[in-house]
Structures are given as structure tokens and as C-alpha cells.
Write a protein that holds these residues in place. Sequence first.
Motif, PDB file in Angstrom:
ATOM      1  N   TYR A 153       0.830  -1.207   0.000  1.00 55.65           N
ATOM      2  CA  TYR A 153       0.000   0.000   0.000  1.00 55.65           C
ATOM      3  C   TYR A 153       0.864   1.256   0.000  1.00 55.65           C
ATOM      4  CZ  TYR A 153      -2.498   3.852   2.249  1.00 55.65           C
ATOM      5  OH  TYR A 153      -2.994   5.096   2.567  1.00 55.65           O
ATOM      6  N   VAL A 154       1.832   1.331   0.909  1.00 58.16           N
ATOM      7  CA  VAL A 154       2.709   2.498   0.990  1.00 58.16           C
ATOM      8  C   VAL A 154       3.592   2.588  -0.255  1.00 58.16           C
ATOM      9  CG1 VAL A 154       4.496   3.660   2.333  1.00 58.16           C
ATOM     10  CG2 VAL A 154       2.670   2.419   3.513  1.00 58.16           C
ATOM     11  N   PHE A 155       4.053   1.444  -0.761  1.00 57.42           N
ATOM     12  CA  PHE A 155       4.881   1.434  -1.971  1.00 57.42           C
ATOM     13  C   PHE A 155       4.128   2.043  -3.150  1.00 57.42           C
ATOM     14  CE2 PHE A 155       5.905  -0.640  -6.004  1.00 57.42           C
ATOM     15  CZ  PHE A 155       7.252  -0.297  -6.134  1.00 57.42           C
ATOM     16  N   PHE A 156       2.879   1.635  -3.364  1.00 57.00           N
ATOM     17  CA  PHE A 156       2.104   2.169  -4.485  1.00 57.00           C
ATOM     18  C   PHE A 156       1.814   3.659  -4.305  1.00 57.00           C
ATOM     19  CE2 PHE A 156       0.712  -2.325  -5.405  1.00 57.00           C
ATOM     20  CZ  PHE A 156       1.259  -2.367  -6.681  1.00 57.00           C
ATOM     21  N   LEU A 157       1.616   4.102  -3.068  1.00 59.69           N
ATOM     22  CA  LEU A 157       1.428   5.532  -2.821  1.00 59.69           C
ATOM     23  C   LEU A 157       2.672   6.313  -3.223  1.00 59.69           C
ATOM     24  CD1 LEU A 157      -0.443   6.100   0.576  1.00 59.69           C
ATOM     25  CD2 LEU A 157      -1.153   6.803  -1.709  1.00 59.69           C
ATOM     26  N   GLY A 158       3.836   5.794  -2.839  1.00 55.12           N
ATOM     27  CA  GLY A 158       5.085   6.456  -3.205  1.00 55.12           C
ATOM     28  C   GLY A 158       5.322   6.445  -4.700  1.00 55.12           C
ATOM     29  N   ALA A 159       4.996   5.326  -5.351  1.00 54.39           N
ATOM     30  CA  ALA A 159       5.164   5.225  -6.805  1.00 54.39           C
ATOM     31  C   ALA A 159       4.257   6.222  -7.521  1.00 54.39           C
ATOM     32  CB  ALA A 159       4.855   3.805  -7.260  1.00 54.39           C
ATOM     33  N   TYR A 160       3.061   6.403  -6.998  1.00 57.48           N
ATOM     34  CA  TYR A 160       2.123   7.382  -7.571  1.00 57.48           C
ATOM     35  C   TYR A 160       2.732   8.779  -7.587  1.00 57.48           C
ATOM     36  CZ  TYR A 160      -1.245  11.017  -6.025  1.00 57.48           C
ATOM     37  OH  TYR A 160      -1.902  12.196  -5.784  1.00 57.48           O
ATOM     38  N   ARG A 161       3.380   9.162  -6.480  1.00 56.03           N
ATOM     39  CA  ARG A 161       3.992  10.483  -6.431  1.00 56.03           C
ATOM     40  C   ARG A 161       5.171  10.574  -7.399  1.00 56.03           C
ATOM     41  NH1 ARG A 161       0.393  13.447  -5.651  1.00 56.03           N
ATOM     42  NH2 ARG A 161       2.002  15.012  -5.911  1.00 56.03           N
ATOM     43  N   GLY A 162       5.949   9.488  -7.502  1.00 58.05           N
ATOM     44  CA  GLY A 162       7.070   9.483  -8.427  1.00 58.05           C
ATOM     45  C   GLY A 162       6.619   9.679  -9.867  1.00 58.05           C
ATOM     46  N   PHE A 163       5.559   8.993 -10.274  1.00 56.73           N
ATOM     47  CA  PHE A 163       5.038   9.144 -11.635  1.00 56.73           C
ATOM     48  C   PHE A 163       4.495  10.553 -11.868  1.00 56.73           C
ATOM     49  CE2 PHE A 163       4.619   4.374 -11.805  1.00 56.73           C
ATOM     50  CZ  PHE A 163       5.465   4.213 -12.895  1.00 56.73           C
ATOM     51  N   TYR A 164       3.916  11.140 -10.837  1.00 58.52           N
ATOM     52  CA  TYR A 164       3.389  12.494 -11.018  1.00 58.52           C
ATOM     53  C   TYR A 164       4.500  13.523 -11.166  1.00 58.52           C
ATOM     54  CZ  TYR A 164      -1.655  12.647 -11.098  1.00 58.52           C
ATOM     55  OH  TYR A 164      -2.958  12.578 -11.515  1.00 58.52           O
ATOM     56  N   ILE A 165       5.646  13.282 -10.551  1.00 59.13           N
ATOM     57  CA  ILE A 165       6.785  14.174 -10.771  1.00 59.13           C
ATOM     58  C   ILE A 165       7.236  14.090 -12.229  1.00 59.13           C
ATOM     59  CG2 ILE A 165       9.248  14.481 -10.266  1.00 59.13           C
ATOM     60  CD1 ILE A 165       8.636  13.946  -7.373  1.00 59.13           C
ATOM     61  N   LEU A 166       7.290  12.879 -12.771  1.00 57.38           N
ATOM     62  CA  LEU A 166       7.620  12.712 -14.192  1.00 57.38           C
ATOM     63  C   LEU A 166       6.571  13.380 -15.071  1.00 57.38           C
ATOM     64  CD1 LEU A 166       8.785   8.965 -14.204  1.00 57.38           C
ATOM     65  CD2 LEU A 166      10.216  11.020 -14.260  1.00 57.38           C
ATOM     66  N   ASN A 167       5.319  13.318 -14.642  1.00 59.16           N
ATOM     67  CA  ASN A 167       4.232  13.980 -15.371  1.00 59.16           C
ATOM     68  C   ASN A 167       4.449  15.485 -15.418  1.00 59.16           C
ATOM     69  OD1 ASN A 167       1.455  14.676 -16.295  1.00 59.16           O
ATOM     70  ND2 ASN A 167       1.164  15.243 -14.155  1.00 59.16           N
ATOM     71  N   TRP A 168       4.839  16.073 -14.272  1.00 62.20           N
ATOM     72  CA  TRP A 168       5.067  17.523 -14.243  1.00 62.20           C
ATOM     73  C   TRP A 168       6.271  17.919 -15.081  1.00 62.20           C
ATOM     74  CZ3 TRP A 168       4.405  16.724  -8.383  1.00 62.20           C
ATOM     75  CH2 TRP A 168       3.047  16.727  -8.060  1.00 62.20           C
ATOM     76  N   ILE A 169       7.326  17.115 -15.048  1.00 61.22           N
ATOM     77  CA  ILE A 169       8.504  17.402 -15.872  1.00 61.22           C
ATOM     78  C   ILE A 169       8.124  17.361 -17.356  1.00 61.22           C
ATOM     79  CG2 ILE A 169      10.777  16.542 -16.579  1.00 61.22           C
ATOM     80  CD1 ILE A 169      11.141  15.521 -13.705  1.00 61.22           C
ATOM     81  N   TYR A 170       7.372  16.350 -17.718  1.00 67.53           N
ATOM     82  CA  TYR A 170       6.930  16.212 -19.110  1.00 67.53           C
ATOM     83  C   TYR A 170       6.077  17.403 -19.534  1.00 67.53           C
ATOM     84  CZ  TYR A 170       4.423  14.349 -23.166  1.00 67.53           C
ATOM     85  OH  TYR A 170       3.878  14.185 -24.409  1.00 67.53           O
ATOM     86  N   ARG A 171       5.163  17.807 -18.695  1.00 66.44           N
ATOM     87  CA  ARG A 171       4.273  18.917 -19.026  1.00 66.44           C
ATOM     88  C   ARG A 171       5.031  20.241 -19.081  1.00 66.44           C
ATOM     89  NH1 ARG A 171      -0.932  18.874 -15.321  1.00 66.44           N
ATOM     90  NH2 ARG A 171      -1.406  20.614 -16.723  1.00 66.44           N
ATOM     91  N   TYR A 172       6.061  20.380 -18.244  1.00 62.12           N
ATOM     92  CA  TYR A 172       6.852  21.615 -18.251  1.00 62.12           C
ATOM     93  C   TYR A 172       7.515  21.830 -19.607  1.00 62.12           C
ATOM     94  CZ  TYR A 172      10.511  24.971 -17.066  1.00 62.12           C
ATOM     95  OH  TYR A 172      11.341  26.072 -17.049  1.00 62.12           O
ATOM     96  N   PHE A 173       7.977  20.731 -20.211  1.00 62.58           N
ATOM     97  CA  PHE A 173       8.676  20.842 -21.487  1.00 62.58           C
ATOM     98  C   PHE A 173       7.747  20.778 -22.703  1.00 62.58           C
ATOM     99  CE2 PHE A 173      12.257  19.423 -18.806  1.00 62.58           C
ATOM    100  CZ  PHE A 173      13.181  20.410 -19.142  1.00 62.58           C
ATOM    101  N   THR A 174       6.503  20.388 -22.506  1.00 63.97           N
ATOM    102  CA  THR A 174       5.597  20.227 -23.648  1.00 63.97           C
ATOM    103  C   THR A 174       4.419  21.184 -23.645  1.00 63.97           C
ATOM    104  OG1 THR A 174       4.350  18.489 -22.489  1.00 63.97           O
ATOM    105  CG2 THR A 174       6.179  17.786 -23.905  1.00 63.97           C
ATOM    106  N   GLU A 175       4.144  21.831 -22.509  1.00 60.21           N
ATOM    107  CA  GLU A 175       3.024  22.766 -22.437  1.00 60.21           C
ATOM    108  C   GLU A 175       3.540  24.184 -22.251  1.00 60.21           C
ATOM    109  OE1 GLU A 175       0.144  21.609 -19.542  1.00 60.21           O
ATOM    110  OE2 GLU A 175       0.061  19.530 -20.231  1.00 60.21           O
TER     111      GLU A 175
END
Length: 215
Positions: A153-175
Motif C-alpha cells: 500500500y505504501v509502496f504504491f502511494l510512493g510510486a504514484y507520487r514518483g510518476f506524477y513528478i515525471l508527469n510535471w517534468i513532461y508537461r513543463y517541457f511540452t506545455e
Amino acid sequence: MNIFRLAGDMTHLMSVLVLLLKIYATKSCSGISLKTQELYAVVFLARYLDLLTDFFSLYNSVMKVVFIASSLAIVWCMRYHRAVRRTYDRELDTFRHYFLILGSFVLALIFHEKFTVQEIFWAFSIYLEAVAILPQLVLLQRSGNVDNLTGQYVFFLGAYRGFYILNWIYRYFTEAHFGRWIASISGLVQTALYADFFYYYFISWKNNAKLKLPA
């Protein structure tokens, strides 16, 4: 929607499903912090006020309803389900989470993107989510041993935040106009809180041993 946000949403959903599986299949909430679950319920209720005013997509609305409903269901079970509440680690779950709520709300009043009710509550939910995991991590450190479902449960919560950081990095360079700096900074803080847990999770996985956190 990009692949990183979709992966983040799916791992977030997986964390909820794993927690519900633990509670309903084992009739136990041992190792789970009620304080953290209450904080997440507040986070989702505050963040998704736009359900009442705006429609973005069916996917967006369904996910919002799922997270609100599941968080409230988990809190209800831990507080009122007779079999489940008996297993609650009340003596270990003593983090004063009300200070996190107060501090997050004060930050939202000071640092926000627009002074409207909806934006203030959105900023409040972002700040609160960044620290909502603290009672859970403190409880796990106090208990020492972590069962498999709680660890996942805690692992998936942490992974969710990690993917969202990648999402923000991606959006910063594409939006051209991506400027949600509050979410980005709070997300980095939240992910950093998981660093110690991920270290011991990886060690236990590598050694095929039960997850243990130092007290």
C-alpha cells in the motif's frame, strides 16, 4: 493525458485497492494509520470541489468520485466496523494530525495562485497531501515489522507520487503555460518523505525478507 499521469493515477488506484483488500479480506487494519486516512479524506473532499461546478471528462469525474468514496469508506471501516476497529493500533497512531491540517490551511491562505474559495481549497489539499503520509510512516516505524499488504500500500502511494513528478517534468517541457508550481514543489516534498521507506522496501525485496523499519 500523458503516460506518466496515467501511470500515476493507476498506481494511486492500486494503493487504494490494496488497502481495501487488506481491510475487507482480513478484517484487519493493523499497521494502518487512521490519522493518515482521515487526512486523505480531507484532501480529496477539498480538492474535488469542482465536481459541483466543472466537467472535464468522464474519466476525470469517475476517478474523483472513486477516491472520495474509497477514502470515506476506509475511515468509516476503521472507526465503526466492529471487527476492523478492534485491530486498530490506537496506541501507536498518536501523531497530532490536526496541526498538519492547520498548517496546510495557513499556507494555502498565504501561497496560492488565485484568491478564490476553490483555489484556496485546492492549494490546501496539495499542501496537506504532501504531509498526509507522515502519521502512517511514524506508525510503521513504531511498530517495526510491516506486513506485506501494508508495505505494498505504501509502496504504491510512493510510486504514484514518483510518476506524477515525471508527469510535471513532461508537461513543463511540452506545455506552453504549465505553471502549477505549488503542486510541483509539494510533490517533491512528499516524494522525499518516502525515501527512507523505499530504501528498506528495496532491501527487503532484494533479500526476499519481511519488511522491517528501524524504530
